[in-house]
Design a protein around this motif. Structure first.
Motif, mmCIF file in Angstrom:
data_model
loop_
_atom_site.group_PDB
_atom_site.id
_atom_site.type_symbol
_atom_site.label_atom_id
_atom_site.label_comp_id
_atom_site.label_asym_id
_atom_site.label_seq_id
_atom_site.Cartn_x
_atom_site.Cartn_y
_atom_site.Cartn_z
ATOM 1 N N GLN A 28 -13.455 9.901 -6.495
ATOM 2 C CA GLN A 28 -13.439 8.430 -6.390
ATOM 3 C C GLN A 28 -12.057 7.962 -5.897
ATOM 4 O O GLN A 28 -11.952 7.082 -5.045
ATOM 5 N N LYS A 29 -11.001 8.638 -6.388
ATOM 6 C CA LYS A 29 -9.636 8.282 -5.985
ATOM 7 C C LYS A 29 -9.422 8.585 -4.498
ATOM 8 O O LYS A 29 -8.884 7.757 -3.761
ATOM 9 N N GLU A 30 -9.866 9.776 -4.077
ATOM 10 C CA GLU A 30 -9.714 10.151 -2.664
ATOM 11 C C GLU A 30 -10.414 9.138 -1.749
ATOM 12 O O GLU A 30 -9.871 8.714 -0.724
ATOM 13 N N ALA A 31 -11.610 8.724 -2.152
ATOM 14 C CA ALA A 31 -12.387 7.763 -1.337
ATOM 15 C C ALA A 31 -11.682 6.404 -1.321
ATOM 16 O O ALA A 31 -11.626 5.734 -0.273
ATOM 17 N N ALA A 32 -11.126 6.010 -2.473
ATOM 18 C CA ALA A 32 -10.435 4.712 -2.551
ATOM 19 C C ALA A 32 -9.195 4.707 -1.655
ATOM 20 O O ALA A 32 -8.922 3.728 -0.956
ATOM 21 N N ILE A 33 -8.465 5.828 -1.659
ATOM 22 C CA ILE A 33 -7.257 5.928 -0.813
ATOM 23 C C ILE A 33 -7.655 5.832 0.669
ATOM 24 O O ILE A 33 -7.010 5.123 1.448
ATOM 25 N N LYS A 34 -8.729 6.526 1.034
ATOM 26 C CA LYS A 34 -9.205 6.469 2.426
ATOM 27 C C LYS A 34 -9.582 5.038 2.801
ATOM 28 O O LYS A 34 -9.308 4.575 3.904
ATOM 29 N N GLY A 35 -10.231 4.347 1.858
ATOM 30 C CA GLY A 35 -10.657 2.963 2.108
ATOM 31 C C GLY A 35 -9.469 2.037 2.330
ATOM 32 O O GLY A 35 -9.475 1.198 3.245
ATOM 33 N N ILE A 36 -8.427 2.197 1.505
ATOM 34 C CA ILE A 36 -7.221 1.353 1.664
ATOM 35 C C ILE A 36 -6.541 1.680 2.994
ATOM 36 O O ILE A 36 -6.163 0.793 3.759
ATOM 37 N N ALA A 37 -6.418 2.991 3.285
ATOM 38 C CA ALA A 37 -5.743 3.408 4.521
ATOM 39 C C ALA A 37 -6.460 2.846 5.755
ATOM 40 O O ALA A 37 -5.812 2.482 6.743
ATOM 41 N N ALA A 38 -7.772 2.760 5.688
ATOM 42 C CA ALA A 38 -8.542 2.262 6.842
ATOM 43 C C ALA A 38 -8.179 0.819 7.180
ATOM 44 O O ALA A 38 -8.294 0.406 8.342
ATOM 45 N N MET A 84 -1.689 5.261 3.822
ATOM 46 C CA MET A 84 -0.880 4.594 2.801
ATOM 47 C C MET A 84 0.567 5.084 2.934
ATOM 48 O O MET A 84 0.827 6.194 3.383
ATOM 49 N N GLY A 85 1.514 4.233 2.538
ATOM 50 C CA GLY A 85 2.928 4.600 2.627
ATOM 51 C C GLY A 85 3.354 5.496 1.476
ATOM 52 O O GLY A 85 2.626 5.658 0.487
ATOM 53 N N THR A 86 4.559 6.058 1.604
ATOM 54 C CA THR A 86 5.114 6.903 0.543
ATOM 55 C C THR A 86 6.327 6.184 -0.072
ATOM 56 O O THR A 86 6.929 5.308 0.566
ATOM 57 N N ALA A 130 0.813 -1.230 0.000
ATOM 58 C CA ALA A 130 0.000 0.000 0.000
ATOM 59 C C ALA A 130 0.842 1.274 0.000
ATOM 60 O O ALA A 130 0.689 2.136 0.869
ATOM 61 N N ILE A 131 1.740 1.376 -0.976
ATOM 62 C CA ILE A 131 2.560 2.582 -1.149
ATOM 63 C C ILE A 131 1.933 3.395 -2.279
ATOM 64 O O ILE A 131 1.757 2.870 -3.393
ATOM 65 N N LEU A 132 1.601 4.639 -2.017
ATOM 66 C CA LEU A 132 0.887 5.438 -3.018
ATOM 67 C C LEU A 132 1.838 5.903 -4.127
ATOM 68 O O LEU A 132 2.677 6.784 -3.931
ATOM 69 N N THR A 133 1.715 5.252 -5.296
ATOM 70 C CA THR A 133 2.526 5.580 -6.491
ATOM 71 C C THR A 133 1.611 5.436 -7.711
ATOM 72 O O THR A 133 0.490 4.920 -7.592
ATOM 73 N N PRO A 134 2.108 5.791 -8.919
ATOM 74 C CA PRO A 134 1.285 5.616 -10.130
ATOM 75 C C PRO A 134 0.889 4.157 -10.399
ATOM 76 O O PRO A 134 -0.028 3.907 -11.177
ATOM 77 N N LEU A 135 1.569 3.191 -9.754
ATOM 78 C CA LEU A 135 1.189 1.783 -9.913
ATOM 79 C C LEU A 135 -0.278 1.547 -9.572
ATOM 80 O O LEU A 135 -0.921 0.651 -10.107
ATOM 81 N N TRP A 136 -0.797 2.398 -8.674
ATOM 82 C CA TRP A 136 -2.175 2.229 -8.203
ATOM 83 C C TRP A 136 -3.200 2.879 -9.125
ATOM 84 O O TRP A 136 -4.412 2.721 -8.908
ATOM 85 N N ASP A 137 -2.744 3.653 -10.131
ATOM 86 C CA ASP A 137 -3.678 4.458 -10.936
ATOM 87 C C ASP A 137 -4.840 3.636 -11.485
ATOM 88 O O ASP A 137 -5.992 4.070 -11.435
ATOM 89 N N ALA A 138 -4.529 2.445 -11.999
ATOM 90 C CA ALA A 138 -5.586 1.641 -12.625
ATOM 91 C C ALA A 138 -6.613 1.156 -11.606
ATOM 92 O O ALA A 138 -7.728 0.809 -11.965
ATOM 93 N N MET A 139 -6.232 1.128 -10.325
ATOM 94 C CA MET A 139 -7.114 0.583 -9.292
ATOM 95 C C MET A 139 -7.868 1.675 -8.529
ATOM 96 O O MET A 139 -8.877 1.397 -7.887
ATOM 97 N N LEU A 140 -7.402 2.927 -8.609
ATOM 98 C CA LEU A 140 -7.971 3.986 -7.753
ATOM 99 C C LEU A 140 -8.973 4.882 -8.448
ATOM 100 O O LEU A 140 -9.779 5.540 -7.781
#
Ligand code: NAD
Length: 266
Positions: free
Chosen positions: A207-217, A224-226, A192-202
């Protein structure tokens, strides 16, 4: 004295994300850094963002002839390598047609992911070892994944390839030790490191902000990590500070692998 002063480092998949963060940190700690990638336009731009000694070179990690050519050039220029970071990797979600579940997997997509993630690391170890034997103290760092340690039903090729990277790392570590080579080899398992690798999933925007919050939870540390979180682990394993460390797997995942998401009820 900086932490990797004077060392020569090659990093794959370094045009963006985790690879770029590792390049920036190793250069700031005194290494000469060779960034490599298949995305030459972004790679050349990213090289300019690295303060210190650095250069960008094209390298498709899945193509053996390209490893041969680049390591020949590095040998001519620097004589040896001290650090190889085998970082390039793909999920297959954007790069292949899929699907990627166990029942319906597309074999060509499965092979494509393994060719990049596993063959790429195996070739990086093969050509790395050749140039690292001339080093005083050398280190290979393979970027595996949390997905190499647990099952991922929706991304079976990714998970399988990363599990193989974990095991190959230990074989390389023991091989180099048996041969008396001055080379250590370890794997890092980001999660769960936030990079462009996640673009296709977020997705995009809200919608992206909500998805990031969901993963972080679902992450025990609730964030999420950096890329820098992974870069500091790579710096430790690349430097002589870890000279007694070989064949390990280092999780950088906010605690995800420490337990189960289904916590016992209070
Ligand atoms: P990213 O997609 O942002 O960057 C990957 C880079 O690799 C890109 O610059 C891409 O052009 C390059 N690349 C792709 N195929 C290549 C090839 N054949 N040869 C050379 N370069 C190639 O991804 P990231 O998140 O920075 O991931 C870096 C590594 O960390 C990958 O191995 C990935 O599997 C692993 N990882 C990431 C996460 C995460 O949450 N981001 C989690 C676990 C593991």
């Amino acid at each position: 004295m900086r932490r990797v002063e004077g060392k020569i480092a090659l990093i794959t998949g370094a045009a963006r994300g985790i690879g770029l963060a590792i390049a920036q940190l190793l250069a700031s700690e005194g290494a000469t850094v060779i960034l490599s990638d298949i995305n030459d336009e972004l790679g050349a731009k990213s090289e300019r963002e690295v303060a210190g000694n650095s250069e960008y070179q094209h390298l498709d990690v899945a193509v053996e002839a390209e490893w041969q050519a680049l390591t020949d050039e590095i040998e001519r220029k620097y004589g040896h390598l001290d650090i190889v970071i085998n970082n390039a990797g793909i999920t297959g979600f954007l790069e292949t047609s899929g699907p990627h579940d166990p029942e319906n997997l597309d074999l060509a997509s499965w092979h494509h992911v393994h060719t990049t993630n596993l063959d790429g690391v195996a070739l990086g170890c093969k050509y790395g070892i050749r140039l690292m034997k001339a080093s005083d103290r050398a280190s290979i760092v393979n970027i595996s994944s949390r997905s190499g340690l647990v099952g991922i039903p929706a991304a079976v090729a990714y998970a399988s390839s990363k599990a193989a990277v974990r095991n190959h790392t230990k074989s390389v570590a023991l091989y180099c030790a048996e041969k008396g080579y001055p080379i250590r080899c370890n794997s890092i398992h980001p999660g769960a490191i936030l990079t462009p690798l996640w673009d296709a999933m977020l997705g995009e925007g809200e919608q992206k902000e909500a998805a990031i919050k969901g993963i972080a939870a679902d992450v025990p540390l609730k964030v999420m990590g950096t890329p820098e979180d992974v870069a500091y682990a790579a710096l430790y394993l690349a430097s002589d500070e870890s000279k007694y460390v070989t064949g390990i797997e280092l999780n950088v995942d906010g605690g995800i692998l420490a337990g189960s998401v289904a916590a016992p009820s209070k």
